[in-house]
Design a protein around this motif. Structure first.
Motif, PDB file in Angstrom:
ATOM      1  N   ASP A  77       0.711  -1.311  -0.050  1.00  0.00           N
ATOM      2  CA  ASP A  77      -0.045   0.034   0.033  1.00  0.00           C
ATOM      3  C   ASP A  77       0.860   1.270   0.041  1.00  0.00           C
ATOM      4  N   GLN A  78       2.134   0.904  -0.352  1.00  0.00           N
ATOM      5  CA  GLN A  78       3.053   2.197  -0.387  1.00  0.00           C
ATOM      6  C   GLN A  78       3.297   2.143  -1.970  1.00  0.00           C
ATOM      7  N   SER A  79       2.742   1.819  -2.621  1.00  0.00           N
ATOM      8  CA  SER A  79       3.026   1.920  -4.116  1.00  0.00           C
ATOM      9  C   SER A  79       1.842   2.330  -5.007  1.00  0.00           C
ATOM     10  N   THR A  80       2.002   2.880  -6.248  1.00  0.00           N
ATOM     11  CA  THR A  80       0.788   2.773  -7.134  1.00  0.00           C
ATOM     12  C   THR A  80       0.801   1.743  -8.021  1.00  0.00           C
ATOM     13  N   TRP A  81      -0.093   1.153  -8.191  1.00  0.00           N
ATOM     14  CA  TRP A  81      -0.282   0.096  -8.848  1.00  0.00           C
ATOM     15  C   TRP A  81      -0.759   0.317 -10.387  1.00  0.00           C
ATOM     16  N   ILE A  82      -0.124  -0.623 -11.164  1.00  0.00           N
ATOM     17  CA  ILE A  82      -0.563  -0.495 -12.748  1.00  0.00           C
ATOM     18  C   ILE A  82      -1.188  -1.884 -12.969  1.00  0.00           C
ATOM     19  N   ILE A  83      -2.362  -1.977 -13.502  1.00  0.00           N
ATOM     20  CA  ILE A  83      -3.024  -3.283 -13.903  1.00  0.00           C
ATOM     21  C   ILE A  83      -3.166  -3.275 -15.477  1.00  0.00           C
ATOM     22  N   SER A  84      -3.315  -4.714 -15.791  1.00  0.00           N
ATOM     23  CA  SER A  84      -3.661  -4.473 -17.416  1.00  0.00           C
ATOM     24  C   SER A  84      -4.812  -5.854 -17.146  1.00  0.00           C
ATOM     25  N   VAL A  85      -5.690  -5.254 -18.342  1.00  0.00           N
ATOM     26  CA  VAL A  85      -6.643  -6.298 -18.810  1.00  0.00           C
ATOM     27  C   VAL A  85      -6.793  -6.404 -20.291  1.00  0.00           C
ATOM     28  N   PRO A  86      -7.541  -7.344 -20.703  1.00  0.00           N
ATOM     29  CA  PRO A  86      -7.906  -7.354 -22.270  1.00  0.00           C
ATOM     30  C   PRO A  86      -8.899  -6.278 -22.662  1.00  0.00           C
ATOM     31  N   GLU A  87      -8.532  -5.525 -23.547  1.00  0.00           N
ATOM     32  CA  GLU A  87      -9.457  -4.597 -24.161  1.00  0.00           C
ATOM     33  C   GLU A  87     -10.805  -5.220 -24.540  1.00  0.00           C
ATOM     34  N   ASN A  88     -11.946  -4.439 -23.975  1.00  0.00           N
ATOM     35  CA  ASN A  88     -13.089  -4.915 -24.196  1.00  0.00           C
ATOM     36  C   ASN A  88     -14.120  -3.948 -25.144  1.00  0.00           C
ATOM     37  N   GLY A  89     -13.284  -3.026 -25.696  1.00  0.00           N
ATOM     38  CA  GLY A  89     -14.107  -1.997 -26.625  1.00  0.00           C
ATOM     39  C   GLY A  89     -14.664  -0.769 -25.964  1.00  0.00           C
ATOM     40  N   ASP A  90     -14.660  -0.847 -24.592  1.00  0.00           N
ATOM     41  CA  ASP A  90     -15.319   0.298 -23.846  1.00  0.00           C
ATOM     42  C   ASP A  90     -14.456   0.728 -22.747  1.00  0.00           C
ATOM     43  N   ALA A  91     -13.315   1.298 -23.010  1.00  0.00           N
ATOM     44  CA  ALA A  91     -12.570   1.617 -22.102  1.00  0.00           C
ATOM     45  C   ALA A  91     -12.853   2.729 -21.101  1.00  0.00           C
ATOM     46  N   GLU A  92     -13.796   3.650 -21.640  1.00  0.00           N
ATOM     47  CA  GLU A  92     -14.330   4.649 -20.751  1.00  0.00           C
ATOM     48  C   GLU A  92     -15.175   4.155 -19.668  1.00  0.00           C
ATOM     49  N   GLY A  93     -16.207   3.264 -20.430  1.00  0.00           N
ATOM     50  CA  GLY A  93     -17.266   2.613 -19.463  1.00  0.00           C
ATOM     51  C   GLY A  93     -16.537   1.869 -18.305  1.00  0.00           C
ATOM     52  N   LEU A  94     -15.555   1.094 -18.761  1.00  0.00           N
ATOM     53  CA  LEU A  94     -14.753   0.203 -17.770  1.00  0.00           C
ATOM     54  C   LEU A  94     -14.203   1.035 -16.631  1.00  0.00           C
ATOM     55  N   LEU A  95     -13.490   2.258 -17.053  1.00  0.00           N
ATOM     56  CA  LEU A  95     -12.864   3.243 -16.111  1.00  0.00           C
ATOM     57  C   LEU A  95     -14.060   3.773 -15.078  1.00  0.00           C
ATOM     58  N   HIS A  96     -15.244   4.018 -15.709  1.00  0.00           N
ATOM     59  CA  HIS A  96     -16.077   4.429 -14.964  1.00  0.00           C
ATOM     60  C   HIS A  96     -16.594   3.523 -13.802  1.00  0.00           C
ATOM     61  N   GLU A  97     -16.801   2.265 -14.419  1.00  0.00           N
ATOM     62  CA  GLU A  97     -17.525   1.226 -13.248  1.00  0.00           C
ATOM     63  C   GLU A  97     -16.259   1.007 -12.302  1.00  0.00           C
ATOM     64  N   LEU A  98     -15.261   0.829 -12.895  1.00  0.00           N
ATOM     65  CA  LEU A  98     -14.274   0.486 -11.734  1.00  0.00           C
ATOM     66  C   LEU A  98     -13.984   1.623 -10.903  1.00  0.00           C
ATOM     67  N   SER A  99     -14.174   3.016 -11.222  1.00  0.00           N
ATOM     68  CA  SER A  99     -14.032   3.992 -10.631  1.00  0.00           C
ATOM     69  C   SER A  99     -15.064   4.032  -9.317  1.00  0.00           C
ATOM     70  N   THR A 100     -16.232   3.785  -9.790  1.00  0.00           N
ATOM     71  CA  THR A 100     -17.440   3.846  -8.761  1.00  0.00           C
ATOM     72  C   THR A 100     -17.432   2.770  -7.888  1.00  0.00           C
ATOM     73  N   LYS A 101     -16.696   1.520  -8.127  1.00  0.00           N
ATOM     74  CA  LYS A 101     -16.569   0.443  -7.263  1.00  0.00           C
ATOM     75  C   LYS A 101     -15.365   0.793  -6.169  1.00  0.00           C
ATOM     76  N   LEU A 102     -14.413   1.151  -6.686  1.00  0.00           N
ATOM     77  CA  LEU A 102     -13.110   1.539  -5.917  1.00  0.00           C
ATOM     78  C   LEU A 102     -13.400   2.694  -4.952  1.00  0.00           C
ATOM     79  N   CYS A 103     -13.833   3.795  -5.584  1.00  0.00           N
ATOM     80  CA  CYS A 103     -14.106   5.196  -4.964  1.00  0.00           C
ATOM     81  C   CYS A 103     -15.294   5.261  -4.142  1.00  0.00           C
ATOM     82  N   SER A 104     -16.511   4.748  -4.386  1.00  0.00           N
ATOM     83  CA  SER A 104     -17.729   4.875  -3.944  1.00  0.00           C
ATOM     84  C   SER A 104     -18.129   3.839  -2.858  1.00  0.00           C
TER      85      SER A 104
END
Length: 396
Positions: free
Chosen positions: A4-31
């Protein structure tokens, strides 16, 4: 377990909706889990590198962690150099720990992009890694040379300054005594400097004339005093010098070996000024170089991490090599919660990321069982359905 003393970089296969995945991930992690601040998650565009052969990817996968250790150590040493130059002052350090004149978090989380002009993706991955390693090795060598030069100059200055410190029984007397304290050009007489403990000053004044014969009466003159000693100049005949020194030693007085010389005084002053000037110039040069090289080395480290992320993603998910990445900076002490959220979000990748594991769950044999044995659970704990690497925080 990631830190928890580092910035993580993660990778997953492209699903064609990068913005939607970012929004969904942000909602779950942040909210939902509240393990990441909204400003601490960002999309990472992974370049379309030349994949190369499977053998070359496996070889790179084995080599990259070694380069990672060297790159990370070089960045850390540069930070330590800055920290030492700035006396470990976090406020001053924050003004120099910058990447392209911006804080590290902003560099990573505010639109990071691959430096195409410097590291064109038309190169093979092997060439890319060789270029990155060559640049980091050059930085490391330059930093070592400049740091050694500065440490040598600083050591010389400290040595000269040390001569001006300490009590009157040991310190340099060049800047204390004056010409009028000495008998000049006498064929028979000489001036001797004696450091007398403060507790023995009365004793000195009462008996110095009788320590030996041929001590000039009433010639003792107080030159200087500190908390421990008083320095006296006394005139004696040259022929009894050794006897006088011996008697002083017996009475716990310290005769200083000093010959007055205008040339020596001037030479020491010039040496100190020159050493001070050299140290300041090299300090400034090293500070500027460390600031520049921190920015350069950190960028090289991040680019290496992206190459490593790509290589591991291809080996994990196969072709086509189209992946989407994310920078995630978890809040302190939220590692497990963040990982649980990510595992839940990307659980659908389990079949593609680790088919053997699913096969074993469905009753098939798993070759890894024979290899992992009792350590298989530990191996499973460190395996995620997404590729995860870490960029250590720069702690100010």
């Amino acid at each position: 377990m990631p830190s928890d003393q580092s910035t993580w970089i993660i990778s997953v296969p492209e699903n064609g909706d990068a913005e939607g995945l970012l929004h969904e991930l942000s909602t779950k992690l942040c909210s939902t889990s509240k393990s990441v601040l909204p400003s601490n998650i960002a999309q990472l565009v992974i370049p379309s590198f030349k994949t190369g052969t499977l053998d070359s990817l496996v070889t790179l996968s084995e080599e990259l962690p070694k380069h990672d250790i060297f790159f990370t150590a070089t960045v850390a040493k540069t930070v330590d150099t800055l920290r030492n130059l700035l006396n470990n002052d976090p406020r001053k350090l924050s003004l120099h720990i910058l990447v392209n004149e911006q804080p590290v978090d902003e560099y990573l989380l505010r639109g990071w992009s691959w430096n195409e002009g410097r590291y064109g993706v038309q190169r093979s991955l092997r060439e890319m890694v060789d270029v990155l390693n060559k640049e980091m090795t050059s930085i490391d060598n330059v930093m070592k040379t400049k740091l050694n030069n500065y440490n040598y100059a600083k050591g010389a200055l400290v040595q000269l300054q040390r001569k001006k410190t300490g009590n009157l029984s040991v310190r340099s007397l060049v800047d204390i005594v004056r010409r009028e304290h000495f008998i000049q050009d006498s064929e028979y007489l000489e001036t001797v400097l004696v450091a007398v403990p403060r507790a023995l000053v009365k004793d000195w004044n009462a008996k110095y004339e009788r320590l030996t014969s041929m001590v000039v009466p009433r010639s003792s003159v107080l030159v200087a005093s500190d908390d421990e000693y008083s320095l006296f100049a006394v005139v004696i005949f040259q022929r009894i010098h050794d006897d006088f020194v011996q008697k002083c030693r017996e009475n716990k007085y310290i005769v200083r070996d000093f010959t007055f010389s205008d040339e020596a005084i001037e030479k020491q002053k010039e040496e100190l000024e020159a050493a001070d000037t050299t140290e300041k110039e090299l300090w400034t040069e090293l500070l500027q170089l460390s600031r520049t090289n921190f920015s350069e080395s950190f960028q090289i480290l991040v680019h290496l991490k992206i190459v490593q992320l790509f290589v591991e993603s291809v080996l994990r998910y196969g072709l086509p090599a189209n992946f989407i990445g994310f920078f995630i900076k978890p809040e302190p002490k939220t590692t497990k919660r963040t990982l649980a959220t990510l595992q839940s979000q990307f659980a659908y990748l389990g079949r593609r990321a680790n088919p053997d594991k699913l096969k074993s769950k469905s009753g098939g044999s798993d070759p890894a069982d024979d290899v992992g044995g009792e350590y298989q659970n530990l191996l499973d704990q460190e395996f995620f359905d997404f590729v995860l690497l870490e960029i250590p925080w720069i702690v100010l």
